[in-house]
Scaffold this motif. Structure first.
Motif, PDB file in Angstrom:
ATOM      1  N   ILE A   1      -6.814 -17.588 -32.490  1.00  0.00           N
ATOM      2  CA  ILE A   1      -7.262 -16.643 -31.464  1.00  0.00           C
ATOM      3  C   ILE A   1      -8.787 -16.540 -31.349  1.00  0.00           C
ATOM      4  CG2 ILE A   1      -7.229 -14.525 -32.893  1.00  0.00           C
ATOM      5  CD1 ILE A   1      -5.846 -13.193 -30.393  1.00  0.00           C
ATOM      6  N   THR A   2      -9.509 -16.541 -32.458  1.00  0.00           N
ATOM      7  CA  THR A   2     -10.972 -16.439 -32.371  1.00  0.00           C
ATOM      8  C   THR A   2     -11.579 -17.700 -31.760  1.00  0.00           C
ATOM      9  OG1 THR A   2     -10.967 -17.055 -34.712  1.00  0.00           O
ATOM     10  CG2 THR A   2     -11.400 -14.738 -34.187  1.00  0.00           C
ATOM     11  N   GLU A   3     -11.015 -18.831 -32.104  1.00  0.00           N
ATOM     12  CA  GLU A   3     -11.498 -20.093 -31.528  1.00  0.00           C
ATOM     13  C   GLU A   3     -11.217 -20.127 -30.024  1.00  0.00           C
ATOM     14  OE1 GLU A   3      -9.850 -23.533 -33.433  1.00  0.00           O
ATOM     15  OE2 GLU A   3     -11.087 -24.944 -32.284  1.00  0.00           O
ATOM     16  N   MET A   4     -10.044 -19.629 -29.620  1.00  0.00           N
ATOM     17  CA  MET A   4      -9.713 -19.585 -28.197  1.00  0.00           C
ATOM     18  C   MET A   4     -10.673 -18.661 -27.450  1.00  0.00           C
ATOM     19  SD  MET A   4      -5.514 -19.507 -28.275  1.00  0.00           S
ATOM     20  CE  MET A   4      -5.332 -19.697 -26.502  1.00  0.00           C
ATOM     21  N   GLU A   5     -10.933 -17.497 -28.032  1.00  0.00           N
ATOM     22  CA  GLU A   5     -11.851 -16.541 -27.400  1.00  0.00           C
ATOM     23  C   GLU A   5     -13.242 -17.151 -27.253  1.00  0.00           C
ATOM     24  OE1 GLU A   5      -9.589 -12.633 -29.306  1.00  0.00           O
ATOM     25  OE2 GLU A   5     -11.416 -13.421 -30.210  1.00  0.00           O
ATOM     26  N   ALA A   6     -13.698 -17.861 -28.289  1.00  0.00           N
ATOM     27  CA  ALA A   6     -15.027 -18.475 -28.242  1.00  0.00           C
ATOM     28  C   ALA A   6     -15.130 -19.541 -27.155  1.00  0.00           C
ATOM     29  CB  ALA A   6     -15.367 -19.073 -29.608  1.00  0.00           C
TER      30      ALA A   6
ATOM     31  N   GLY B   1      -6.015 -10.116 -27.382  1.00  0.00           N
ATOM     32  CA  GLY B   1      -4.781 -10.828 -27.657  1.00  0.00           C
ATOM     33  C   GLY B   1      -3.852 -10.142 -28.651  1.00  0.00           C
ATOM     34  N   MET B   2      -4.393  -9.669 -29.779  1.00  0.00           N
ATOM     35  CA  MET B   2      -3.534  -9.023 -30.771  1.00  0.00           C
ATOM     36  C   MET B   2      -2.953  -7.727 -30.228  1.00  0.00           C
ATOM     37  SD  MET B   2      -5.271  -9.490 -34.521  1.00  0.00           S
ATOM     38  CE  MET B   2      -6.206 -10.947 -34.958  1.00  0.00           C
ATOM     39  N   LYS B   3      -3.793  -6.972 -29.499  1.00  0.00           N
ATOM     40  CA  LYS B   3      -3.331  -5.727 -28.896  1.00  0.00           C
ATOM     41  C   LYS B   3      -2.204  -5.999 -27.908  1.00  0.00           C
ATOM     42  CE  LYS B   3      -3.804  -1.261 -27.740  1.00  0.00           C
ATOM     43  NZ  LYS B   3      -3.573  -0.154 -28.667  1.00  0.00           N
ATOM     44  N   LEU B   4      -2.350  -7.091 -27.160  1.00  0.00           N
ATOM     45  CA  LEU B   4      -1.321  -7.474 -26.191  1.00  0.00           C
ATOM     46  C   LEU B   4      -0.013  -7.793 -26.910  1.00  0.00           C
ATOM     47  CD1 LEU B   4      -0.230  -8.303 -23.441  1.00  0.00           C
ATOM     48  CD2 LEU B   4      -1.482 -10.456 -23.653  1.00  0.00           C
ATOM     49  N   LEU B   5      -0.104  -8.569 -27.988  1.00  0.00           N
ATOM     50  CA  LEU B   5       1.101  -8.921 -28.733  1.00  0.00           C
ATOM     51  C   LEU B   5       1.762  -7.690 -29.347  1.00  0.00           C
ATOM     52  CD1 LEU B   5      -0.191 -12.212 -30.345  1.00  0.00           C
ATOM     53  CD2 LEU B   5       1.743 -12.019 -28.773  1.00  0.00           C
TER      54      LEU B   5
ATOM     55  N   THR C   1       5.481  -6.877 -31.378  1.00  0.00           N
ATOM     56  CA  THR C   1       5.191  -7.442 -32.691  1.00  0.00           C
ATOM     57  C   THR C   1       4.513  -6.387 -33.573  1.00  0.00           C
ATOM     58  OG1 THR C   1       3.041  -8.300 -32.005  1.00  0.00           O
ATOM     59  CG2 THR C   1       4.920  -9.763 -31.750  1.00  0.00           C
ATOM     60  N   ASN C   2       4.770  -6.473 -34.865  1.00  0.00           N
ATOM     61  CA  ASN C   2       4.172  -5.529 -35.807  1.00  0.00           C
ATOM     62  C   ASN C   2       3.445  -6.218 -36.957  1.00  0.00           C
ATOM     63  OD1 ASN C   2       6.209  -6.420 -37.534  1.00  0.00           O
ATOM     64  ND2 ASN C   2       7.558  -4.682 -37.095  1.00  0.00           N
ATOM     65  N   SER C   3       3.386  -7.550 -36.923  1.00  0.00           N
ATOM     66  CA  SER C   3       2.817  -8.304 -38.051  1.00  0.00           C
ATOM     67  C   SER C   3       2.022  -9.501 -37.536  1.00  0.00           C
ATOM     68  CB  SER C   3       3.934  -8.806 -38.975  1.00  0.00           C
ATOM     69  OG  SER C   3       4.749  -7.736 -39.419  1.00  0.00           O
ATOM     70  N   ILE C   4       0.991  -9.876 -38.294  1.00  0.00           N
ATOM     71  CA  ILE C   4       0.119 -10.999 -37.961  1.00  0.00           C
ATOM     72  C   ILE C   4       0.063 -11.956 -39.150  1.00  0.00           C
ATOM     73  CG2 ILE C   4      -2.287 -11.689 -37.551  1.00  0.00           C
ATOM     74  CD1 ILE C   4      -0.953 -10.524 -35.058  1.00  0.00           C
ATOM     75  N   ARG C   5       0.192 -13.251 -38.867  1.00  0.00           N
ATOM     76  CA  ARG C   5       0.079 -14.296 -39.893  1.00  0.00           C
ATOM     77  C   ARG C   5      -1.188 -15.098 -39.622  1.00  0.00           C
ATOM     78  NH1 ARG C   5       2.448 -19.876 -40.040  1.00  0.00           N
ATOM     79  NH2 ARG C   5       3.104 -20.433 -42.156  1.00  0.00           N
TER      80      ARG C   5
ATOM     81  N   ARG D   1      -9.323  -7.192 -37.701  1.00  0.00           N
ATOM     82  CA  ARG D   1      -8.815  -6.727 -36.407  1.00  0.00           C
ATOM     83  C   ARG D   1      -7.351  -6.332 -36.495  1.00  0.00           C
ATOM     84  NH1 ARG D   1     -11.030 -11.325 -32.303  1.00  0.00           N
ATOM     85  NH2 ARG D   1      -9.216 -10.592 -31.140  1.00  0.00           N
ATOM     86  N   ALA D   2      -6.551  -7.132 -37.191  1.00  0.00           N
ATOM     87  CA  ALA D   2      -5.120  -6.819 -37.328  1.00  0.00           C
ATOM     88  C   ALA D   2      -4.916  -5.508 -38.078  1.00  0.00           C
ATOM     89  CB  ALA D   2      -4.412  -7.957 -38.045  1.00  0.00           C
ATOM     90  N   LYS D   3      -5.670  -5.340 -39.144  1.00  0.00           N
ATOM     91  CA  LYS D   3      -5.549  -4.096 -39.924  1.00  0.00           C
ATOM     92  C   LYS D   3      -5.872  -2.881 -39.056  1.00  0.00           C
ATOM     93  CE  LYS D   3      -7.870  -1.404 -43.496  1.00  0.00           C
ATOM     94  NZ  LYS D   3      -6.684  -0.663 -43.924  1.00  0.00           N
ATOM     95  N   ASN D   4      -6.918  -3.011 -38.262  1.00  0.00           N
ATOM     96  CA  ASN D   4      -7.327  -1.874 -37.440  1.00  0.00           C
ATOM     97  C   ASN D   4      -6.393  -1.619 -36.263  1.00  0.00           C
ATOM     98  OD1 ASN D   4      -9.839  -0.550 -38.487  1.00  0.00           O
ATOM     99  ND2 ASN D   4     -10.448  -2.693 -38.597  1.00  0.00           N
TER     100      ASN D   4
END
Length: 346
Positions: free
Chosen positions: A49-54, A69-73, A78-82, A105-108
């Motif tokens: 995701i960070t590479e895509m944003e850049a 992106g994470m907020k959208l997911l 979804t409730n978890s990030i890998r 970002r995921a934690k926050n």
């Protein structure tokens, strides 16, 4: 290492720009409630995701509004990030700093976190498990020490920034071991077991309650799983969770899911392990079939006895528009989620 000012800017700048994320500036995250650990994990690997944003990629909800992106997911259920981590990648993406930005970002967002150690400078998968360049000439004892040191360094960095992963993978798709050839299972199962234990012990030293996953490809292949885990068990290897990948097509997903359920059931019976589906995917333009596949797989995983089925993660669903030539995401060419991800809403 505390999160640097530059990294905070990167982590929060995008959030501020799109204006949708409740990112906290509290490094200890004390204002962010810990996510529940007793619910089924519905997750996404978003390591790109960070590479895509850049590169300028943006993400939109189905109404066309731009979202982080994470907020959208998360809004899709979804409730978890890998997140994967490489030792010293040539372009810097997915190194410890990049992992930290995404985990922060995921934690926050109140998301649960899985860290996926590849123990390589690049992709580690069934076709290649290449040692990091700096580890190539190490003796076997020093190789184990390098696994310990790298695992410790990465997880200590997360801990210093108030981030606790709920799960940690020691190796990625290690159906024939990792760190070839010292840890290549078909020629040195004992070596693979010792390297796995080096990672396991390092995880537990930093986060005693974090569950360690050994993750294999082809979740439908019971013969592979029996061979590998029988070998690990015979050589004293330790793990908490058996992880699986599953990548069917629109034509064969029903058979693949049935075989995967049989394999999951056997792994629980044979080893008493919990199960995590760490990676799934299907062609983005087969969205209806993908939704049916995911809905059925989630139901099957939830049906496992004694709540041994922990969750299902989609691999890089936000990849779209020919990104890295990957076509198994779950977003369309306009950067909007397809109906495949509706499976995570229930």
């Amino acid at each position: 290492m505390k999160l640097s000012i530059n990294k905070i800017i990167v982590a929060l700048g995008l959030c501020a720009l799109v204006g949708f994320v409740s990112c906290s500036d509290d490094n200890n995250g004390s204002s962010i409630p810990n996510p529940s650990t007793d619910t089924f994990a519905k997750g996404a690997d978003v390591s790109w995701i960070t590479e895509m944003e850049a590169s300028g990629k943006k993400f939109y909800n189905t109404a066309g509004a731009e979202m982080e992106g994470m907020k959208l997911l998360k809004s899709l259920g979804t409730n978890s990030i890998r997140l994967r981590v490489w030792v010293n990648p040539a372009d810097g993406w997915c190194d410890t700093d990049d992992l930290l930005v995404k985990a922060y970002r995921a934690k926050n967002l109140g998301m649960r976190i899985m860290v996926d150690f590849h123990y390589s400078d690049t992709w580690a998968d069934p076709s290649k498990q290449t040692k990091p360049a700096a580890w190539v000439d190490l003796s076997f004892d020093d190789l184990k020490k390098a696994v310990t040191a790298h695992t410790t360094e990465v997880l200590s960095t997360l801990k210093e920034n108030g981030i606790t992963p709920e799960w940690v993978q020691v190796g990625n798709e290690t159906g024939n071991g990792m760190l070839w050839n010292d840890g290549k299972a078909d020629i040195n199962m004992k070596g693979y077991a010792e390297l796995t234990n080096a990672g396991y012990d390092a995880v537990k030293a930093i986060f005693p309650n974090t569950k360690v996953i050994v993750h294999l490809q082809n979740g439908q292949d019971n013969g592979l799983f029996r061979w590998l885990f029988d070998g690990l068990k015979a050589n004293g290897a330790k793990w908490d969770v058996i992880g699986m990948s599953l990548y069917p097509t629109a034509e064969n997903w029903k058979d693949m899911n049935n075989s995967c359920l049989a394999n999951m059931t056997d792994m629980i019976s044979r080893y008493g392990s919990e199960i995590m589906i760490c990676e799934v995917g299907m062609s983005w333009d087969e969205a209806e079939a993908s939704k049916e596949f995911l809905t059925d797989l989630i139901a099957k995983t939830k049906s496992l006895p004694n709540d041994k089925g922990l969750g299902v993660f989609y691999w890089e669903p936000q990849a779209y528009g020919g990104w890295q030539s990957y076509t198994l995401g779950a977003f369309d060419d306009e950067g909007k989620p397809t109906i495949a991800l509706d499976a995570f809403r229930n």
